[in-house]
Scaffold this active site. Structure first.
Site, PDB file in Angstrom:
ATOM      1  N   ASP A 139       0.866  -1.176   0.000  1.00  0.00           N
ATOM      2  CA  ASP A 139       0.000   0.000   0.000  1.00  0.00           C
ATOM      3  C   ASP A 139       0.905   1.230   0.000  1.00  0.00           C
ATOM      4  O   ASP A 139       1.849   1.294   0.793  1.00  0.00           O
ATOM      5  CB  ASP A 139      -0.884  -0.022   1.257  1.00  0.00           C
ATOM      6  CG  ASP A 139      -2.024   0.954   1.146  1.00  0.00           C
ATOM      7  OD1 ASP A 139      -1.757   2.140   0.844  1.00  0.00           O
ATOM      8  OD2 ASP A 139      -3.176   0.536   1.344  1.00  0.00           O
ATOM      9  N   SER A 161      -6.958  13.155 -14.922  1.00  0.00           N
ATOM     10  CA  SER A 161      -8.218  12.807 -15.557  1.00  0.00           C
ATOM     11  C   SER A 161      -8.856  14.040 -16.174  1.00  0.00           C
ATOM     12  O   SER A 161      -8.687  15.163 -15.665  1.00  0.00           O
ATOM     13  CB  SER A 161      -9.154  12.238 -14.490  1.00  0.00           C
ATOM     14  OG  SER A 161     -10.464  12.149 -14.993  1.00  0.00           O
ATOM     15  N   TYR A 168     -13.373  12.843  -5.961  1.00  0.00           N
ATOM     16  CA  TYR A 168     -12.386  12.115  -6.782  1.00  0.00           C
ATOM     17  C   TYR A 168     -11.640  13.087  -7.693  1.00  0.00           C
ATOM     18  O   TYR A 168     -10.403  13.110  -7.740  1.00  0.00           O
ATOM     19  CB  TYR A 168     -13.086  11.030  -7.609  1.00  0.00           C
ATOM     20  CG  TYR A 168     -12.242  10.541  -8.762  1.00  0.00           C
ATOM     21  CD1 TYR A 168     -11.088   9.789  -8.532  1.00  0.00           C
ATOM     22  CD2 TYR A 168     -12.567  10.858 -10.092  1.00  0.00           C
ATOM     23  CE1 TYR A 168     -10.290   9.361  -9.601  1.00  0.00           C
ATOM     24  CE2 TYR A 168     -11.781  10.432 -11.148  1.00  0.00           C
ATOM     25  CZ  TYR A 168     -10.638   9.695 -10.899  1.00  0.00           C
ATOM     26  OH  TYR A 168      -9.849   9.285 -11.944  1.00  0.00           O
ATOM     27  N   LYS A 201      -7.476  14.622  -7.978  1.00  0.00           N
ATOM     28  CA  LYS A 201      -6.602  14.721  -9.160  1.00  0.00           C
ATOM     29  C   LYS A 201      -6.104  16.158  -9.333  1.00  0.00           C
ATOM     30  O   LYS A 201      -4.941  16.401  -9.621  1.00  0.00           O
ATOM     31  CB  LYS A 201      -7.350  14.276 -10.418  1.00  0.00           C
ATOM     32  CG  LYS A 201      -7.746  12.803 -10.416  1.00  0.00           C
ATOM     33  CD  LYS A 201      -6.536  11.899 -10.453  1.00  0.00           C
ATOM     34  CE  LYS A 201      -6.896  10.437 -10.473  1.00  0.00           C
ATOM     35  NZ  LYS A 201      -5.756   9.550 -10.278  1.00  0.00           N
TER      36      LYS A 201
HETATM   37  P1  NAD Z   1      -7.809   0.546 -11.380  1.00  0.00           P
HETATM   38  O1  NAD Z   1      -8.615   0.641 -10.143  1.00  0.00           O
HETATM   39  O2  NAD Z   1      -8.019  -0.616 -12.275  1.00  0.00           O
HETATM   40  O3  NAD Z   1      -6.255   0.623 -11.025  1.00  0.00           O
HETATM   41  C1  NAD Z   1      -5.762   1.361  -9.927  1.00  0.00           C
HETATM   42  C2  NAD Z   1      -4.882   0.430  -9.128  1.00  0.00           C
HETATM   43  O4  NAD Z   1      -4.347   1.131  -7.992  1.00  0.00           O
HETATM   44  C3  NAD Z   1      -5.634  -0.786  -8.578  1.00  0.00           C
HETATM   45  O5  NAD Z   1      -4.951  -1.964  -8.974  1.00  0.00           O
HETATM   46  C4  NAD Z   1      -5.620  -0.600  -7.061  1.00  0.00           C
HETATM   47  O6  NAD Z   1      -5.565  -1.835  -6.385  1.00  0.00           O
HETATM   48  C5  NAD Z   1      -4.374   0.253  -6.877  1.00  0.00           C
HETATM   49  N1  NAD Z   1      -4.364   1.090  -5.671  1.00  0.00           N
HETATM   50  C6  NAD Z   1      -5.316   1.960  -5.247  1.00  0.00           C
HETATM   51  N2  NAD Z   1      -4.922   2.554  -4.110  1.00  0.00           N
HETATM   52  C7  NAD Z   1      -3.678   2.072  -3.810  1.00  0.00           C
HETATM   53  C8  NAD Z   1      -2.757   2.293  -2.764  1.00  0.00           C
HETATM   54  N3  NAD Z   1      -3.020   3.136  -1.753  1.00  0.00           N
HETATM   55  N4  NAD Z   1      -1.589   1.616  -2.770  1.00  0.00           N
HETATM   56  C9  NAD Z   1      -1.303   0.738  -3.767  1.00  0.00           C
HETATM   57  N5  NAD Z   1      -2.143   0.471  -4.776  1.00  0.00           N
HETATM   58  C10 NAD Z   1      -3.325   1.146  -4.810  1.00  0.00           C
HETATM   59  O7  NAD Z   1      -8.031   1.903 -12.184  1.00  0.00           O
HETATM   60  P2  NAD Z   1      -7.600   2.305 -13.652  1.00  0.00           P
HETATM   61  O8  NAD Z   1      -8.828   2.474 -14.455  1.00  0.00           O
HETATM   62  O9  NAD Z   1      -6.521   1.432 -14.127  1.00  0.00           O
HETATM   63  O10 NAD Z   1      -7.036   3.761 -13.364  1.00  0.00           O
HETATM   64  C11 NAD Z   1      -5.670   4.017 -13.138  1.00  0.00           C
HETATM   65  C12 NAD Z   1      -5.498   5.479 -12.792  1.00  0.00           C
HETATM   66  O11 NAD Z   1      -6.032   6.266 -13.843  1.00  0.00           O
HETATM   67  C13 NAD Z   1      -6.236   5.905 -11.524  1.00  0.00           C
HETATM   68  O12 NAD Z   1      -5.427   6.826 -10.829  1.00  0.00           O
HETATM   69  C14 NAD Z   1      -7.472   6.578 -12.060  1.00  0.00           C
HETATM   70  O13 NAD Z   1      -7.962   7.539 -11.163  1.00  0.00           O
HETATM   71  C15 NAD Z   1      -6.973   7.201 -13.340  1.00  0.00           C
HETATM   72  N6  NAD Z   1      -8.036   7.421 -14.333  1.00  0.00           N
HETATM   73  C16 NAD Z   1      -8.820   6.383 -14.726  1.00  0.00           C
HETATM   74  C17 NAD Z   1      -9.850   6.614 -15.642  1.00  0.00           C
HETATM   75  C18 NAD Z   1     -10.747   5.495 -16.083  1.00  0.00           C
HETATM   76  O14 NAD Z   1     -11.827   5.762 -16.604  1.00  0.00           O
HETATM   77  N7  NAD Z   1     -10.386   4.235 -15.913  1.00  0.00           N
HETATM   78  C19 NAD Z   1     -10.060   7.896 -16.164  1.00  0.00           C
HETATM   79  C20 NAD Z   1      -9.224   8.921 -15.765  1.00  0.00           C
HETATM   80  C21 NAD Z   1      -8.213   8.679 -14.846  1.00  0.00           C
HETATM   81  N1  UFG Z   2     -23.945   6.209 -19.110  1.00  0.00           N
HETATM   82  C1  UFG Z   2     -25.214   5.660 -19.254  1.00  0.00           C
HETATM   83  N2  UFG Z   2     -25.523   4.541 -18.540  1.00  0.00           N
HETATM   84  C2  UFG Z   2     -24.636   3.925 -17.709  1.00  0.00           C
HETATM   85  C3  UFG Z   2     -23.345   4.492 -17.575  1.00  0.00           C
HETATM   86  C4  UFG Z   2     -23.030   5.640 -18.283  1.00  0.00           C
HETATM   87  O1  UFG Z   2     -26.047   6.190 -19.986  1.00  0.00           O
HETATM   88  O2  UFG Z   2     -24.983   2.910 -17.084  1.00  0.00           O
HETATM   89  C5  UFG Z   2     -23.584   7.402 -19.889  1.00  0.00           C
HETATM   90  C6  UFG Z   2     -23.235   8.610 -19.050  1.00  0.00           C
HETATM   91  O3  UFG Z   2     -24.382   9.335 -18.716  1.00  0.00           O
HETATM   92  C7  UFG Z   2     -22.265   9.350 -19.970  1.00  0.00           C
HETATM   93  C8  UFG Z   2     -21.556   8.225 -20.732  1.00  0.00           C
HETATM   94  O4  UFG Z   2     -22.429   7.089 -20.627  1.00  0.00           O
HETATM   95  O5  UFG Z   2     -22.974  10.131 -20.882  1.00  0.00           O
HETATM   96  C9  UFG Z   2     -20.203   7.871 -20.174  1.00  0.00           C
HETATM   97  O6  UFG Z   2     -20.316   7.601 -18.771  1.00  0.00           O
HETATM   98  P1  UFG Z   2     -19.146   6.920 -17.935  1.00  0.00           P
HETATM   99  O7  UFG Z   2     -19.654   6.726 -16.552  1.00  0.00           O
HETATM  100  O8  UFG Z   2     -18.625   5.737 -18.653  1.00  0.00           O
HETATM  101  O9  UFG Z   2     -17.994   8.003 -17.985  1.00  0.00           O
HETATM  102  P2  UFG Z   2     -17.945   9.517 -17.469  1.00  0.00           P
HETATM  103  O10 UFG Z   2     -17.582  10.358 -18.646  1.00  0.00           O
HETATM  104  O11 UFG Z   2     -19.149   9.881 -16.712  1.00  0.00           O
HETATM  105  O12 UFG Z   2     -16.725   9.475 -16.435  1.00  0.00           O
HETATM  106  C10 UFG Z   2     -15.512   8.797 -16.741  1.00  0.00           C
HETATM  107  C11 UFG Z   2     -14.884   8.308 -15.448  1.00  0.00           C
HETATM  108  C12 UFG Z   2     -14.402   9.442 -14.612  1.00  0.00           C
HETATM  109  C13 UFG Z   2     -13.499  10.288 -15.444  1.00  0.00           C
HETATM  110  C14 UFG Z   2     -14.189  10.759 -16.696  1.00  0.00           C
HETATM  111  C15 UFG Z   2     -13.250  11.544 -17.567  1.00  0.00           C
HETATM  112  O13 UFG Z   2     -15.826   7.543 -14.699  1.00  0.00           O
HETATM  113  O14 UFG Z   2     -13.675   8.957 -13.534  1.00  0.00           O
HETATM  114  O15 UFG Z   2     -14.646   9.636 -17.429  1.00  0.00           O
HETATM  115  O16 UFG Z   2     -12.089  10.846 -17.769  1.00  0.00           O
HETATM  116  F1  UFG Z   2     -13.125  11.352 -14.716  1.00  0.00           F
END
Ligand code: NAD
Ligand code: UFG
Length: 345
Positions: free
Chosen positions: A58, A124, A148, A152
């Site tokens: 962690d 993000s 969240y 960031k």
């Molecule tokens: P994910 O949850 O699959 O991966 C994040 C990983 O970090 C996980 O494996 C989790 O176990 C680990 N983790 C969390 N807290 C921790 C800690 N304190 N110590 C060690 N490990 C820890 O998420 P992801 O989709 O791969 O996203 C990766 C990064 O990108 C994240 O920081 C997320 O906020 C950012 N991000 C993701 C998205 C998306 O839509 N997936 C969009 C924008 C930004």
């Molecule tokens: N949506 C639906 N039904 C669902 C889920 C989503 O209609 O069950 C719609 C949402 O209203 C939106 C689009 O699909 O119009 C995309 O939604 P997501 O939840 O997949 O993604 P968001 O754009 O809301 O948010 C994601 C991540 C955030 C990140 C953001 C920008 O969840 O963490 O993209 O990177 F910050």
């Protein structure tokens, strides 16, 4: 060149591990497996035919992290580790602030101690909040609208301050748009813990029969068909973006933010129809109320990443949906109790 990957067992991290290994980097992964499984890393080893160290740590445990730096000569860090569910962050803000911000502070303290000052950070597009116009450029004002997103935004500020205090720091802040898709092998992909809240994993679970129908959140947005529009980016393009950002921080000093998106927006209905076409499955859906906090349209201006990182997303939405489907169909339970039942090619 030895690169530490925090959160490397997660969705984006595991895909980035593949690209780094294929590019010849040596990697070390740390992850507490809070939102992932070690099996994802076994799959990374299978895909690449390469081995690497994994420490279940962690980031909040400073001593354990210190040992990793003490025992390895690390050149740079790619920092994915963090909690990422918007809704959960509203209910549990203290956990989110502590995990994401304190985790990053610990990491930077240890990096500083060992003289490692090159960092690629997962930010993000959520830091932009509600944009006045689209496409969104990096110089737009920031205004995250949930805990969240604020973690960031705050971490971006912390990393900028770090560079002001010591110009040797070199940091790329990568603002991802909407990552979807999976590796072509169908062996790694997104494995949400519970019922997913993001669109694509939800559609994929409807397609595979785990969930009955999709709820489309609103059809009264000022968009082509009234449903929300997003900039979906293939996770492999995103992973390659990290490779490019890594090259940048290894060669330059300073802090810069980059949008990682395609520059194109697709509506919810377009994504449903594309998924239906590539999977041959019907996706039943129902239009419901808008989801609180959602914005209508969001897509990137990705020009800065093209000009300064030499990176462009090349994979289209069909490929994204096809790859998501292959992963979901071959791994209906994600990394748990995997049972290949359709072998979608
Ligand atoms: P994910 O949850 O699959 O991966 C994040 C990983 O970090 C996980 O494996 C989790 O176990 C680990 N983790 C969390 N807290 C921790 C800690 N304190 N110590 C060690 N490990 C820890 O998420 P992801 O989709 O791969 O996203 C990766 C990064 O990108 C994240 O920081 C997320 O906020 C950012 N991000 C993701 C998205 C998306 O839509 N997936 C969009 C924008 C930004
Ligand atoms: N949506 C639906 N039904 C669902 C889920 C989503 O209609 O069950 C719609 C949402 O209203 C939106 C689009 O699909 O119009 C995309 O939604 P997501 O939840 O997949 O993604 P968001 O754009 O809301 O948010 C994601 C991540 C955030 C990140 C953001 C920008 O969840 O963490 O993209 O990177 F910050």
């Amino acid at each position: 060149m030895k690169i530490l990957i925090t959160g490397g067992a997660g969705y984006i991290g595991s895909h980035t591990c593949v690209e780094l290994l294929n590019a010849g980097y040596e990697i070390i992964v740390v992850d507490n497996l809070l939102n992932s499984k070690a099996e994802s890393l076994n799959r990374v080893r299978q895909i690449t035919g390469k081995d690497f160290k994994f420490h279940q740590i962690d980031l909040l445990e400073r001593a354990a992290l210190d040992t990793v730096f003490f025992e390895n000569s690390i050149d740079a860090v790619i920092h994915f580790a963090g909690l990422k569910a918007v809704g959960e962050s509203v209910s549990l803000p203290l956990w989110y602030y502590h995990n994401n911000i304190t985790g990053t502070l610990r990491l930077c303290e240890v990096m500083k101690k060992y003289g490692v000052k090159k960092l690629v950070f997962s930010s993000s597009a959520t830091v932009y909040g509600v944009p006045n116009t689209v496409p969104i450029s990096e110089d737009f004002s920031l205004g995250a609208t949930n805990p969240y997103g604020r973690t960031k935004q705050m971490i971006e500020e912390i990393l900028r301050d770090l560079n002001v205090s010591d110009h040797e720091w070199s940091v790329a802040l990568l603002r991802y748009f909407n990552p979807i898709g999976a590796h072509k092998s169908g062996q790694i992909g997104e494995d949400p813990n519970n019922i997913p809240s993001n669109l694509l994993p939800y559609i994929a679970q409807v397609a595979v029969g785990k969930v009955n129908e999709l709820k489309v959140f609103g059809n009264d947005y000022p968009t082509k068909d009234g449903t929300g529009v997003r900039d979906y980016i293939h996770v492999v393009d995103l992973a390659i973006g990290h490779l490019k950002a890594l090259e940048k921080v290894l060669g330059f000093k300073g802090v810069d933010a980059y949008n990682l998106g395609t520059g194109k927006g697709y509506s919810v209905l377009e994504m449903i129809h594309t998924f239906e076409t590539v999977s041959g499955r019907k996706i039943p859906y129902q239009i419901v109320e808008r989801r609180p906090g959602d914005i209508g349209i969001c897509f990137a201006n990705p020009l800065k990443a093209k000009q300064e990182l030499g990176w462009v997303a090349i994979r289209g939405v069909e490929e994204m949906c096809k790859d998501s489907w292959r992963w979901q169909a071959n791994n209906p339970n994600g990394y748990e109790n995997t049972k290949i039942f359709t072998n979608v090619k």
